[in-house]
Enzyme design. Structure first.
Site, PDB file in Angstrom:
ATOM      1  N   ASP A  86      20.237 -30.443   7.087  1.00 46.84           N
ATOM      2  CA  ASP A  86      19.123 -30.047   7.691  1.00 46.84           C
ATOM      3  C   ASP A  86      18.673 -30.530   9.086  1.00 46.84           C
ATOM      4  O   ASP A  86      18.945 -31.812   9.304  1.00 46.84           O
ATOM      5  CB  ASP A  86      17.767 -30.042   6.684  1.00 46.84           C
ATOM      6  CG  ASP A  86      16.708 -29.209   7.077  1.00 46.84           C
ATOM      7  OD1 ASP A  86      16.416 -28.365   6.131  1.00 46.84           O
ATOM      8  OD2 ASP A  86      15.995 -29.382   8.168  1.00 46.84           O
TER       9      ASP A  86
ATOM     10  N   HIS B 141      18.033 -20.027   1.046  1.00 45.05           N
ATOM     11  CA  HIS B 141      18.624 -21.280   1.202  1.00 45.05           C
ATOM     12  C   HIS B 141      18.056 -22.062   0.219  1.00 45.05           C
ATOM     13  O   HIS B 141      16.915 -22.179  -0.337  1.00 45.05           O
ATOM     14  CB  HIS B 141      18.576 -21.914   2.539  1.00 45.05           C
ATOM     15  CG  HIS B 141      17.163 -21.868   3.048  1.00 45.05           C
ATOM     16  ND1 HIS B 141      16.659 -20.843   3.518  1.00 45.05           N
ATOM     17  CD2 HIS B 141      16.300 -22.812   3.160  1.00 45.05           C
ATOM     18  CE1 HIS B 141      15.440 -21.075   3.869  1.00 45.05           C
ATOM     19  NE2 HIS B 141      15.048 -22.345   3.612  1.00 45.05           N
TER      20      HIS B 141
ATOM     21  N   GLN C 188       8.342 -20.124   3.123  1.00 41.64           N
ATOM     22  CA  GLN C 188       9.767 -19.984   3.697  1.00 41.64           C
ATOM     23  C   GLN C 188       9.652 -19.777   5.268  1.00 41.64           C
ATOM     24  O   GLN C 188       8.947 -18.866   5.371  1.00 41.64           O
ATOM     25  CB  GLN C 188      10.365 -18.596   2.960  1.00 41.64           C
ATOM     26  CG  GLN C 188      11.909 -18.672   3.261  1.00 41.64           C
ATOM     27  CD  GLN C 188      12.569 -17.519   2.643  1.00 41.64           C
ATOM     28  OE1 GLN C 188      11.918 -16.913   1.667  1.00 41.64           O
ATOM     29  NE2 GLN C 188      13.728 -17.131   2.816  1.00 41.64           N
TER      30      GLN C 188
ATOM     31  N   HIS D  62      17.290 -26.067  -0.576  1.00 41.26           N
ATOM     32  CA  HIS D  62      17.256 -27.591  -0.370  1.00 41.26           C
ATOM     33  C   HIS D  62      17.479 -28.271  -1.149  1.00 41.26           C
ATOM     34  O   HIS D  62      17.592 -28.203  -2.214  1.00 41.26           O
ATOM     35  CB  HIS D  62      15.724 -27.829   0.117  1.00 41.26           C
ATOM     36  CG  HIS D  62      15.179 -27.150   1.304  1.00 41.26           C
ATOM     37  ND1 HIS D  62      15.090 -27.374   2.468  1.00 41.26           N
ATOM     38  CD2 HIS D  62      14.776 -25.983   1.250  1.00 41.26           C
ATOM     39  CE1 HIS D  62      14.362 -26.690   3.411  1.00 41.26           C
ATOM     40  NE2 HIS D  62      14.016 -25.481   2.597  1.00 41.26           N
TER      41      HIS D  62
HETATM   42  P1  5GP Z   1      12.256 -23.208   4.637  1.00 45.43           P
HETATM   43  O1  5GP Z   1      10.734 -23.690   5.180  1.00 45.43           O
HETATM   44  O2  5GP Z   1      12.488 -21.783   5.120  1.00 45.43           O
HETATM   45  O3  5GP Z   1      12.599 -23.299   3.147  1.00 45.43           O
HETATM   46  O4  5GP Z   1      13.338 -24.042   5.451  1.00 45.43           O
HETATM   47  C1  5GP Z   1      14.079 -24.226   6.570  1.00 45.43           C
HETATM   48  C2  5GP Z   1      14.845 -25.311   6.936  1.00 45.43           C
HETATM   49  O5  5GP Z   1      15.740 -24.817   8.002  1.00 45.43           O
HETATM   50  C3  5GP Z   1      13.906 -26.224   7.392  1.00 45.43           C
HETATM   51  O6  5GP Z   1      13.870 -27.592   6.848  1.00 45.43           O
HETATM   52  C4  5GP Z   1      14.417 -26.388   9.026  1.00 45.43           C
HETATM   53  O7  5GP Z   1      14.330 -27.787   9.115  1.00 45.43           O
HETATM   54  C5  5GP Z   1      15.795 -26.110   8.702  1.00 45.43           C
HETATM   55  N1  5GP Z   1      16.332 -25.527  10.013  1.00 45.43           N
HETATM   56  C6  5GP Z   1      15.998 -24.404  10.637  1.00 45.43           C
HETATM   57  N2  5GP Z   1      16.379 -24.159  11.804  1.00 45.43           N
HETATM   58  C7  5GP Z   1      17.760 -24.834  11.603  1.00 45.43           C
HETATM   59  C8  5GP Z   1      19.086 -24.860  12.394  1.00 45.43           C
HETATM   60  O8  5GP Z   1      19.198 -24.581  13.455  1.00 45.43           O
HETATM   61  N3  5GP Z   1      19.937 -25.795  11.910  1.00 45.43           N
HETATM   62  C9  5GP Z   1      19.758 -26.620  10.973  1.00 45.43           C
HETATM   63  N4  5GP Z   1      20.764 -27.427  10.557  1.00 45.43           N
HETATM   64  N5  5GP Z   1      18.576 -26.526  10.160  1.00 45.43           N
HETATM   65  C10 5GP Z   1      17.616 -25.492  10.364  1.00 45.43           C
END
Ligand code: 5GP
Ligand code: ZN
Length: 115
Positions: free
Chosen positions: A33, A102, A96, A104
């Protein structure tokens, strides 16, 4: 394999955006991440575009099982020995942010910055 040209994780799968990869096979990708909450924070994704966990059907059962099964293997490989957290955020109330399914997987010594 479905791909959404506007999806940031599909771009990572396609190699159009760089990511620090932790694991890859024909149907799964794991990468670190960009804003880690924990010393080790990886995201496990299917390579095919599925927007959310609410969009899966019975045809995805094996894929979901493989995503979950990858977590302990990855954590071991990354040196996590004292437990870890797995988390899937789904939809607006699930907070989200990226609409490509995805999971984590977070581990490493506490304190963590979040979670
Ligand atoms: P969500 O809130 O959708 O569960 O989490 C999305 C996650 O994706 C976040 O923890 C954010 O830091 C990560 N993320 C967003 N854009 C990118 C990216 O371009 N590269 C990487 N490696 N992580 C990303
Ligand atoms: Zn996608």
């Amino acid at each position: 394999m479905n791909a959404d040209p506007t999806c940031i994780f599909c771009k990572i799968v396609a190699g159009q955006i760089p990511a620090k990869k932790a694991y890859e096979d024909e149907e799964l990708l794991a990468f670190h991440d960009i804003h880690p909450w924990a010393p080790v924070h990886v995201l496990v994704i299917p390579k095919t575009h599925i927007a959310t966990l609410a969009d899966v059907g019975p045809e995805h059962d094996a894929l979901l099982g493989r995503m979950l099964g990858l977590a302990p293997k990855l954590m071991r490989e990354l040196g996590v020995t004292n437990g870890f957290r797995t988390l899937i955020n789904t939809g607006p109330d699930g907070k989200q942010e990226v609409y490509h399914l995805h999971m984590h997987v977070m581990g490493g010594p506490r304190p963590w910055s979040k979670g």
